[in-house]
Design a protein around this motif. Structure first.
Motif, PDB file in Angstrom:
ATOM      1  N   ALA A 182      -4.038  12.042   3.867  1.00  0.00           N
ATOM      2  CA  ALA A 182      -4.908  11.796   5.022  1.00  0.00           C
ATOM      3  C   ALA A 182      -5.732  10.545   4.757  1.00  0.00           C
ATOM      4  N   ILE A 183      -5.547   9.529   5.585  1.00  0.00           N
ATOM      5  CA  ILE A 183      -6.267   8.259   5.457  1.00  0.00           C
ATOM      6  C   ILE A 183      -7.051   8.057   6.750  1.00  0.00           C
ATOM      7  N   LYS A 184      -8.383   8.093   6.654  1.00  0.00           N
ATOM      8  CA  LYS A 184      -9.225   8.105   7.851  1.00  0.00           C
ATOM      9  C   LYS A 184     -10.226   6.958   7.796  1.00  0.00           C
ATOM     10  N   PHE A 185      -9.739   5.770   8.138  1.00  0.00           N
ATOM     11  CA  PHE A 185     -10.598   4.600   8.262  1.00  0.00           C
ATOM     12  C   PHE A 185     -11.015   4.416   9.720  1.00  0.00           C
ATOM     13  N   GLY A 186     -12.127   3.694   9.914  1.00  0.00           N
ATOM     14  CA  GLY A 186     -12.498   3.308  11.269  1.00  0.00           C
ATOM     15  C   GLY A 186     -11.444   2.414  11.892  1.00  0.00           C
ATOM     16  N   VAL A 234       0.869  -1.177   0.000  1.00  0.00           N
ATOM     17  CA  VAL A 234       0.000   0.000   0.000  1.00  0.00           C
ATOM     18  C   VAL A 234       0.905   1.226   0.000  1.00  0.00           C
ATOM     19  N   LEU A 235       0.702   2.101  -0.977  1.00  0.00           N
ATOM     20  CA  LEU A 235       1.475   3.332  -1.063  1.00  0.00           C
ATOM     21  C   LEU A 235       0.517   4.510  -1.092  1.00  0.00           C
ATOM     22  N   VAL A 236       0.681   5.411  -0.140  1.00  0.00           N
ATOM     23  CA  VAL A 236      -0.153   6.607  -0.057  1.00  0.00           C
ATOM     24  C   VAL A 236       0.736   7.814  -0.319  1.00  0.00           C
ATOM     25  N   ASN A 237       0.524   8.466  -1.456  1.00  0.00           N
ATOM     26  CA  ASN A 237       1.353   9.602  -1.832  1.00  0.00           C
ATOM     27  C   ASN A 237       0.700  10.924  -1.458  1.00  0.00           C
ATOM     28  N   SER A 238       1.465  11.989  -1.527  1.00  0.00           N
ATOM     29  CA  SER A 238       0.978  13.317  -1.158  1.00  0.00           C
ATOM     30  C   SER A 238      -0.267  13.685  -1.963  1.00  0.00           C
ATOM     31  N   GLY A 239      -1.225  14.280  -1.290  1.00  0.00           N
ATOM     32  CA  GLY A 239      -2.452  14.704  -1.945  1.00  0.00           C
ATOM     33  C   GLY A 239      -3.571  13.694  -1.879  1.00  0.00           C
ATOM     34  N   ALA A 240      -3.284  12.492  -1.402  1.00  0.00           N
ATOM     35  CA  ALA A 240      -4.320  11.455  -1.301  1.00  0.00           C
ATOM     36  C   ALA A 240      -5.147  11.660  -0.037  1.00  0.00           C
ATOM     37  N   THR A 241      -6.460  11.600  -0.186  1.00  0.00           N
ATOM     38  CA  THR A 241      -7.374  11.712   0.946  1.00  0.00           C
ATOM     39  C   THR A 241      -8.431  10.633   0.836  1.00  0.00           C
ATOM     40  N   VAL A 242      -8.550   9.805   1.861  1.00  0.00           N
ATOM     41  CA  VAL A 242      -9.590   8.782   1.924  1.00  0.00           C
ATOM     42  C   VAL A 242     -10.328   8.963   3.241  1.00  0.00           C
ATOM     43  N   THR A 243     -11.616   9.220   3.158  1.00  0.00           N
ATOM     44  CA  THR A 243     -12.449   9.411   4.345  1.00  0.00           C
ATOM     45  C   THR A 243     -13.436   8.261   4.432  1.00  0.00           C
ATOM     46  N   ALA A 244     -13.254   7.390   5.421  1.00  0.00           N
ATOM     47  CA  ALA A 244     -14.066   6.170   5.522  1.00  0.00           C
ATOM     48  C   ALA A 244     -14.219   5.764   6.979  1.00  0.00           C
ATOM     49  N   PRO A 245     -14.920   6.563   7.799  1.00  0.00           N
ATOM     50  CA  PRO A 245     -14.994   6.278   9.230  1.00  0.00           C
ATOM     51  C   PRO A 245     -15.765   5.009   9.577  1.00  0.00           C
ATOM     52  N   ASP A 246     -16.627   4.530   8.656  1.00  0.00           N
ATOM     53  CA  ASP A 246     -17.396   3.318   8.933  1.00  0.00           C
ATOM     54  C   ASP A 246     -16.754   2.078   8.325  1.00  0.00           C
ATOM     55  N   CYS A 247     -15.534   2.206   7.832  1.00  0.00           N
ATOM     56  CA  CYS A 247     -14.859   1.123   7.113  1.00  0.00           C
ATOM     57  C   CYS A 247     -13.585   0.681   7.815  1.00  0.00           C
ATOM     58  N   ARG A 248     -13.219  -0.563   7.570  1.00  0.00           N
ATOM     59  CA  ARG A 248     -11.864  -1.050   7.809  1.00  0.00           C
ATOM     60  C   ARG A 248     -11.124  -1.101   6.477  1.00  0.00           C
ATOM     61  N   MET A 249      -9.820  -0.950   6.527  1.00  0.00           N
ATOM     62  CA  MET A 249      -8.961  -1.368   5.436  1.00  0.00           C
ATOM     63  C   MET A 249      -8.049  -2.440   5.985  1.00  0.00           C
ATOM     64  N   ASP A 250      -8.040  -3.613   5.343  1.00  0.00           N
ATOM     65  CA  ASP A 250      -7.252  -4.748   5.807  1.00  0.00           C
ATOM     66  C   ASP A 250      -6.080  -4.980   4.867  1.00  0.00           C
ATOM     67  N   VAL A 251      -4.877  -4.902   5.418  1.00  0.00           N
ATOM     68  CA  VAL A 251      -3.635  -5.054   4.658  1.00  0.00           C
ATOM     69  C   VAL A 251      -2.964  -6.344   5.126  1.00  0.00           C
ATOM     70  N   ALA A 252      -2.875  -7.337   4.225  1.00  0.00           N
ATOM     71  CA  ALA A 252      -2.361  -8.656   4.603  1.00  0.00           C
ATOM     72  C   ALA A 252      -0.843  -8.740   4.569  1.00  0.00           C
ATOM     73  N   SER A 253      -0.187  -7.683   4.149  1.00  0.00           N
ATOM     74  CA  SER A 253       1.261  -7.714   3.968  1.00  0.00           C
ATOM     75  C   SER A 253       2.013  -7.862   5.285  1.00  0.00           C
ATOM     76  N   THR A 254       3.050  -8.733   5.246  1.00  0.00           N
ATOM     77  CA  THR A 254       4.001  -8.835   6.355  1.00  0.00           C
ATOM     78  C   THR A 254       5.393  -8.414   5.892  1.00  0.00           C
TER      79      THR A 254
END
Length: 407
Positions: free
Chosen positions: A187-191, A155-175
Motif C-alpha cells: 500500500a503506497i499512499k502519497f498525496g 521503483v520496486l514495491v514488494n509485498s508487505g510494504a506500506t508507505v503512508t504520506a498523504p501530505d507528500c509527493r513521490m517524484d519518479v523521473a524514470s521513463t
C-alpha cells in the motif's frame, strides 16, 4: 322583499369573511416567504464565515488549536451582522472532526428569529452549514522522495510494504519500461505519485493518486550542498570494545561495533569512510548530526532490529542535512551502488537525505516515522512500514501547506 334583502345581506357578509380569510392567508404566505428568504441569506453568510474560518484554522496542527482558530474567525465575522448572537454557544453548536485522509470537517448550526411565522407559532428557523478542508503539500512542492534513475524498475514495491504520506509527493523521473513495479499486498499512499514515464507493472496492491506522464519536480539539491574536505586522520577506526559509545564529530574509517551497543553520535559532522557496521539490536542516537559519505563505497550498514533516531542540525553549515554523499566527481556519479537499510525496531528520521548515486533497499520490517526530503537513484521497499511527512526545515506548523476546501 324583506326576505330577499335579508338574503343578499347574508351572502354579502359571507363573501366579506371569505375575502378577509383569503387576504390573511396571502399575508401569511408572503410573511413566510420573507422569513425563509432571511433565513437563506443568514445561512449563506454563515457558510461563508465557516469556509473562511476553516481555511484559516488549517494553519494550526492540533484539532483543539484549529477549533479555537475557527471560533475566533466566526466571532469576528459575526460582529455587526445578524449571524450568531454575541453569546453564541460554540460548545453545543460547532462540531469538528478529523477525517482519515487528514482533512477536517466542521458543522455549524444556528437559528433565525422569525417575524411573520410567529403568527402560526413558528418562532425560529434552524440553519445548518458544513465545510471540509485539507492541507496538503508544501510551498516547496511537497515532494518527500525523489527517484532519479531511469534504467528500468527504478521503483520496486514488494509485498508487505506500506508507505503512508498523504501530505507528500513521490517524484519518479524514470521513463523506462517499466518505470516501476508494484506487487500485491502493498500500500503506497502519497498525496501524489508522479511518474514521468507511462509504462509500469502493477500486480496488485493499493497505490493512491498515481499520475503517469507527469513532470517531476527537479532535484532541489544538485550542486548545492557544501562538501567538506576530508581530515588527514581518522577519529575512529576498527572494532572498539564496549557497550556504550559516544562518537565525536570527525572521520570514522571502516568501523564496526560488536554486540548490541548504544551508540551516540555527538552533534556535528560525521564523515563515514568505508563501511560502518552496526550489529543487530543496537540503539543509535544522532541528534543535530550530519552524516557524509566521501564515495559510493562508504555506508552505514545496520544488521537489523535497530533503534535509530537521526535529526539534522538546525543551524550551521549543514543545517537541515541528515545524510549526503559526494557528487562533485564523475567517479562517484558513474558508480551507482546499493545501499541497504535492514530491518529496525523503529526509526525516527528528520532532515535531508541526499544519496542520488545509491540504489536504496529497505529490507524486513523497517518502521519509520520520518520528516524527510530524500533523493536516491532507485528505491526498493521490502516489508517497510513508513509514515512520512515533508521536511520543512524545523517549522512546527502547517502554515507552509496548500489549503483547500473539498466540500
Amino acid at each position: 322583499m324583506n326576505n330577499i334583502g335579508d338574503l343578499l345581506r347574508s351572502k354579502s357578509g359571507n363573501f366579506g369573511m371569505a375575502a378577509a380569510l383569503i387576504s390573511l392567508a396571502l399575508a401569511v404566505g408572503v410573511g413566510v416567504s420573507i422569513d425563509y428568504s432571511r433565513a437563506l441569506t443568514n445561512r449563506q453568510q454563515l457558510q461563508q464565515a465557516l469556509d473562511a474560518g476553516l481555511l484559516a484554522a488549517m494553519s494550526k496542527t492540533s484539532l483543539d488549536d484549529r477549533r479555537n482558530a475557527l471560533q475566533n474567525v466566526l466571532r469576528a465575522n459575526g460582529e455587526g451582522t445578524s449571524v450568531m448572537a454575541v453569546d453564541f454557544d460554540f460548545g453545543s453548536n460547532l462540531i469538528m472532526n478529523q477525517n482519515t485522509d487528514g482533512s477536517v470537517t466542521a458543522s455549524l448550526q444556528d437559528k433565525v428569529d422569525t417575524t411573520f411565522m410567529q403568527i402560526i407559532g413558528q418562532k425560529t428557523l434552524p440553519i445548518r452549514v458544513k465545510s471540509t478542508a485539507i492541507a496538503t503539500g508544501t510551498t516547496k512542492g511537497g515532494t518527500c522522495i525523489w527517484s532519479l534513475g531511469s534504467s528500468g524498475q527504478d521503483v520496486l514495491v514488494n509485498s508487505g510494504a506500506t508507505v503512508t504520506a498523504p501530505d507528500c509527493r513521490m517524484d519518479v523521473a524514470s521513463t523506462a519500461n517499466p518505470a516501476f513495479i508494484m506487487n500485491s499486498g502493498s500500500a503506497i499512499k502519497f498525496g501524489k505519485f508522479c511518474v514521468k514515464g507511462k509504462n509500469y507493472i502493477k500486480n496488485g496492491g493499493t497505490l493512491d493518486n498515481l499520475e503517469v506522464g507527469c513532470t517531476p519536480n527537479p532535484d532541489p539539491y544538485a550542486g548545492k550542498l557544501p562538501e567538506p574536505t576530508l581530515p588527514t586522520t581518522c577519529t575512529t577506526s576498527g572494532y572498539p570494545n564496549g557497550n556504550t559509545f559516544s562518537l565525536a564529530p570527525g572521520m570514522h574509517c571502516d568501523v564496526g561495533f560488536n554486540g548490541s551497543p548504544t551508540i551516540t553520535f555527538q552533534p556535528g559532522l560525521h564523515i563515514i569512510k568505508g563501511r560502518m557496521i552496526i550489529n543487530s539490536g543496537a540503539k543509535v542516537i544522532a541528534e543535530g548530526v550530519t552524516f557524509y559519505f566521501p564515495d559510493t563505497n562508504s555506508e552505514i550498514r545496520a544488521n537489523g532490529a535497530l533503534t535509530f533516531t537521526g535529526k539534522a542540525p538546525t543551524t550551521g553549515t549543514y543545517k537541515g542535512i541528515l545524510m549526503f554523499e559526494k557528487t562533485s566527481v564523475a567517479s562517484n556519479n558513474n558508480n551507482k551502488t546499493q545501499y541497504i537499510f535492514n530491518g529496525s525496531n523503529g526509526e525516527t528520521l528528520e532532515g535531508i537525505i541526499y544519496l542520488p548515486n545509491r540504489n536504496v533497499t529497505y529490507n524486513s520490517t523497517t518502521n519509520v516515522a520520518a520528516k524527510i526530503s530524500m533523493v536516491v537513484n532507485q528505491i526498493i521497499f521490502n516489508s517497510a512500514n513508513w509514515k512520512v511527512e515533508p521536511y520543512d526545515g524545523g517549522a512546527s506548523s502547517s502554515s507552509g501547506k496548500m489549503v483547500r476546501l473539498v466540500e
